[in-house]
Structures are given as structure tokens and as C-alpha cells.
Design an enzyme around this catalytic site. Structure first.
Site, mmCIF file in Angstrom:
data_model
loop_
_atom_site.group_PDB
_atom_site.id
_atom_site.type_symbol
_atom_site.label_atom_id
_atom_site.label_comp_id
_atom_site.label_asym_id
_atom_site.label_seq_id
_atom_site.Cartn_x
_atom_site.Cartn_y
_atom_site.Cartn_z
ATOM 1 N N GLU A 62 0.740 -1.166 0.086
ATOM 2 C CA GLU A 62 0.066 -0.026 0.016
ATOM 3 C C GLU A 62 0.748 1.335 -0.071
ATOM 4 O OE1 GLU A 62 -3.348 0.291 -0.242
ATOM 5 O OE2 GLU A 62 -3.098 -2.150 -0.591
ATOM 6 N N TRP B 32 2.190 1.681 -3.734
ATOM 7 C CA TRP B 32 1.034 2.148 -4.347
ATOM 8 C C TRP B 32 1.255 3.708 -4.334
ATOM 9 C CZ3 TRP B 32 -1.539 0.966 -8.217
ATOM 10 C CH2 TRP B 32 -2.084 -0.716 -8.441
ATOM 11 N N TRP C 249 -20.170 10.192 -21.554
ATOM 12 C CA TRP C 249 -20.790 10.115 -20.393
ATOM 13 C C TRP C 249 -22.307 10.556 -20.215
ATOM 14 C CZ3 TRP C 249 -17.782 7.311 -17.494
ATOM 15 C CH2 TRP C 249 -16.291 7.303 -17.483
ATOM 16 N N ASN D 111 -11.180 1.854 2.387
ATOM 17 C CA ASN D 111 -10.632 1.949 0.991
ATOM 18 C C ASN D 111 -11.532 0.736 0.006
ATOM 19 O OD1 ASN D 111 -8.659 2.467 -1.144
ATOM 20 N ND2 ASN D 111 -8.003 0.411 -0.951
ATOM 21 N N TRP E 162 -9.419 6.996 -8.852
ATOM 22 C CA TRP E 162 -10.428 7.128 -9.720
ATOM 23 C C TRP E 162 -10.348 6.539 -11.062
ATOM 24 C CZ3 TRP E 162 -15.558 8.236 -9.171
ATOM 25 C CH2 TRP E 162 -15.904 8.548 -7.802
#
Length: 442
Positions: free
Chosen positions: A259, A262, A290, A325, A366
């Protein structure tokens, strides 16, 4: 000049211990005067004056100030734009040089270049150092020198490169005698900055729970369990050292270490591919059409989608500034792939609400959910929120905590049919990638 000072500029490194830039400033100079700037360029963008992050920063610099007072020094706190602050400091202080730590966000890079040029025009050197990550920019690359865009080979090389040198603490305490001896300054109150006191609390001592880290792999995905360290806000503002956490993780949990890797990975991506801050890492995904239904977006924001795991996550975020998370992945997938709303809308909402908001990590998360990022989930991987709930909150413990009306007539039904929404998204993504391919032929 007898009254010349070296300035150390605190930013995302709000601690005296194990601070790279501060260590170099103290070791290489005498009369080091620490400063902090409440930058109005940033603060004026925050519409909600009940902002836990501003309060957290205020508590952190107050703690630093208290520690400095005990050393016969003080923290000089300014309120205004960074440029005006340094113009003022140039008039009021004899400045020998300025030290700080690197910041990798596009706006911060522009700001630092502006200050560097201003200082150099006045014959003052501006030095910055790596502090908020273990490996930065192009320190971990492929054999051909190009940056990695896939996490696993990056992390493998990261681990091979890791030797104790990279995670040993900087012994700043050894040079505390080199802090400037100055008359005590006062810290402006939150009200003066235009913000309110919140419920966030900076602990006197930040504790790392060894047992929690050991059990992290088996517990981290269950939001009803206190299975995560909650240290992300401390990493974000530098109240804890990344080197300390890497050293702590090595004998305890490779999953927890991953983690932290990352975090380095996404900072590296932002440094080498700055376009990700505004558009898709994979350009093809900018062709997605979209739906961007504002009414549906509002329901998602409020936690009124009719999907309890999604609603629980959004309500936890709105109420506390924190979201687990696993639930971040579920809520982002729902917004993007069930509602077909642009990932940038969700990214901006999280940026507004998260206590631990960090541009590189938030953007990376995202874009992973949108399948547009580096090493992202393939576009046909779409979380089923009901199945996610069955797997990670089977007894509705987390859901009932945040959605008390769940199971009653007051709780709404699902706002979309997930199976139909999934097929719609697969079609839209497929068409976007096909359109991109055709456009790139010309």
C-alpha cells in the site's frame, strides 16, 4: 549579515523528527528559522469553512510551534499568498537561503518555480529534498530508463532497490541547536483564517499498531472491522515519516508495504505523466460519452442510491471525511459504471470531502475505477454492489451504522437496475474505444 537566517519552509512535512529538508537545513546552517504559510490561493478555493484538513494543519503547526518554543525558537506563520509572503520576508528578514521538501503536484511545482525565481533574483538559493516518498520521479524505471506504468513490475523493482539507506531516519534532533533563537511568534487562530474548529483531533503521539499491520491482509477489506491503520491523513500532511512506516512494515506485512508502494507509484505517475491531473491516462478513454445526470449525481453524493453499501460509504465520507478503501472502490465503480458519470465529477467530490485527499492517489484510484488509468481494472470489470456487500459486509454491520433506515419503508429502492446499467456501460465503453481507434487512423 549577523542577523541572516536560513528559512525552512514547512509544507507537506509537518513534523520536526525525520524530516529530510529540515535535517539538511539544520546540519548545513546555523540560525534556521522555520516558517509556514497559510496560502490564501488554496484556502480561498475551500467553500466549506468547516474543513477538517485546515483544522488538522492548524493543530500540527501548533504542535511544532510548541516544540520549537521549548527549544528557544519559534515558528513564523504567515497568512496570504506564497509570493506576497516571500516578498514581505525579503524586506523584513536577512535571508541566507531557503530549504523545503519536494512537492509533486502541478500547482505546487508552478508555485515553487515562482518562488525559486524570486529568490534567485535576490541572490538567494532555494534547495528542496525528497521526503514524502521513498523513491520518486525516475528513481525506479524500466531497464530502458522509461517509467513504469504497471504496478507489479514497478513494485518488484522497488523492493529490489530498497536498502536500509532509503528508509533510515534523518537525525534532525542532533542539530536542534541550530534553530534560530528568536522572540516567540503567535499562531493565528482558525477564526482569523476564516475557518471553524472541527471534530478532527491530532493525537499527541501517532501510534502504529503492530498487531493491526500483521492482520492487515486478512482484515483490510471489511469496513465493519477496524482493520486499517487510518494513517493516510498523517502521510498526506507529513505528521508521520514514510521512512518510519516502511521500516515498521518490513518485518510485519508485505501487503501493508504494498500500500505504501502504491503511494510512491501514483506520485511517480503524476510526475512523469502530469496530464493525468485533468484527463485520462489512456487517451482512448477521453472518447467516452458520459451521461452526467446531475440528479443522479446528487443522489450518489448524499448516499441515497438504494444500494446500501454505496450509501453507507458516501454517508461515512460526508459525516467524517473518511471512507474505507474497499468502499471507495465500490462507490467509485458505481458512479462511473452504473450511472455513467464522468470519473472527474467523483474525483472532485472526494477531493472536497476526504481528510486524506492527495491528488496523485485520488486521481490514481478514480482512473483505476474508470479503467482509464495506468494498470487499471479492464473496462468490462464492473463491481456488482450487491455482491460486494454480501462479500464484505454480510451481516450489514457497516451498513446499519451509516444507513439506520435500511430495511424499513423509508429506505429507497435501487435507483438503477445493475444488470441493465452494466450492459449500457459495456456498450458505451466499447463504442468509445472503437471511435478512438478510427480517429487515430487519420
Amino acid at each position: 549579515m549577523a542577523d541572516e537566517h536560513t528559512l525552512f519552509w514547512f509544507r507537506r512535512d509537518l513534523r520536526l523528527n525525520d524530516n529530510a529538508g529540515l535535517y539538511h537545513a539544520l546540519r548545513e546552517n546555523k540560525s534556521v528559522l522555520p516558517i509556514f504559510i497559510f496560502d490564501t490561493t488554496i484556502l480561498n478555493q475551500l467553500e466549506n469553512k468547516y474543513d477538517r484538513r485546515v483544522d488538522f494543519i492548524h493543530q500540527a503547526i501548533s504542535k511544532i510551534h510548541k516544540e520549537l518554543l521549548s527549544l528557544g525558537s519559534s515558528l513564523l506563520v504567515h497568512f496570504g499568498t506564497t509570493e506576497n509572503t516571500f516578498k514581505s520576508l525579503l524586506k523584513t528578514h536577512g535571508i541566507k537561503n531557503v530549504y523545503a521538501n519536494h512537492d509533486y503536484e502541478p500547482q505546487a511545482i508552478e508555485r515553487d518555480l515562482l518562488i525559486k525565481n524570486l529568490l534567485e533574483k535576490n541572490g538567494i538559493e532555494f534547495k528542496t529534498f525528497k521526503d514524502q516518498c521513498v523513491f520518486e520521479k525516475t528513481e525506479i524505471t524500466k531497464d530502458d530508463g522509461k517509467p513504469y506504468t504497471v504496478f507489479t513490475p514497478y513494485s518488484n523493482k522497488w523492493k529490489k532497490a530498497l536498502i536500509p539507506f532509503y528508509y533510515r531516519a534523518y537525525p534532525t534532533k542532533k542539530y536542534f541547536k541550530n534553530f534560530a533563537t528568536v522572540t516567540a511568534n503567535s499562531i493565528p487562530e482558525l477564526k482569523y483564517l476564516g475557518f471553524e474548529k472541527t471534530d478532527i483531533r491530532l493525537p499527541e503521539k501517532i501510534k502504529v499498531n503492530d498487531l493491526l499491520i500483521q492482520k492487515y491482509k486478512e482484515q483490510r477489506d471489511y469496513p465493519a472491522i477496524e482493520g486499517t491503520s487510518r494513517l493516510s491523513v498523517h502521510l498526506r500532511f507529513g505528521t508521520v515519516s514514510i521512512r518510519q512506516l516502511v521500516a515498521k512494515s518490513l518485518p510485519l506485512s508485505e501487503t501493508w508495504l504494498n500500500e505504501l508502494i502504491w503511494r510512491d507509484f501514483y506520485m511517480m505517475i503524476l510526475s512523469n505523466f502530469p496530464h493525468v491531473a485533468k484527463s485520462a491516462f489512456k487517451k482512448d478513454y477521453d472518447y467516452i460519452r458520459w451521461r452526467n445526470n446531475e440528479v443522479e449525481f446528487e443522489k450518489w453524493c448524499k448516499g441515497e442510491t438504494g444500494f446500501p453499501i454505496v450509501d453507507a460509504g458516501m454517508r461515512e465520507l460526508n459525516a467524517t471525511g473518511f471512507m474505507h478503501n474497499r468502499v471507495r472502490m465500490i462507490t467509485s465503480s458505481f458512479l462511473i459504471k452504473d450511472l455513467l458519470i464522468d470519473w472527474r465529477w467523483g474525483e472532485a467530490y472526494f477531493a472536497q470531502k476526504l481528510n486524506d485527499f492527495d491528488l496523485s492517489a485520488n486521481n490514481g484510484g478514480w482512473q483505476w475505477a474508470a479503467s482509464s488509468g495506468c494498470d487499471a481494472a479492464p473496462y468490462f470489470r464492473i463491481f456488482n454492489p450487491t455482491e460486494q456487500q454480501k462479500r464484505f459486509d454480510p451481516y450489514f454491520i457497516y451498513i446499519k451504522k451509516w444507513v439506520p433506515e435500511f430495511g424499513t419503508k423509508k429506505y429507497p429502492g435501487p435507483m438503477v437496475d445493475h444488470a441493465e446499467a452494466r450492459l449500457r456501460t459495456l456498450s458505451v465503453y466499447k463504442n468509445a474505444l472503437s471511435e478512438s481507434k478510427q480517429m487515430n487512423l487519420f
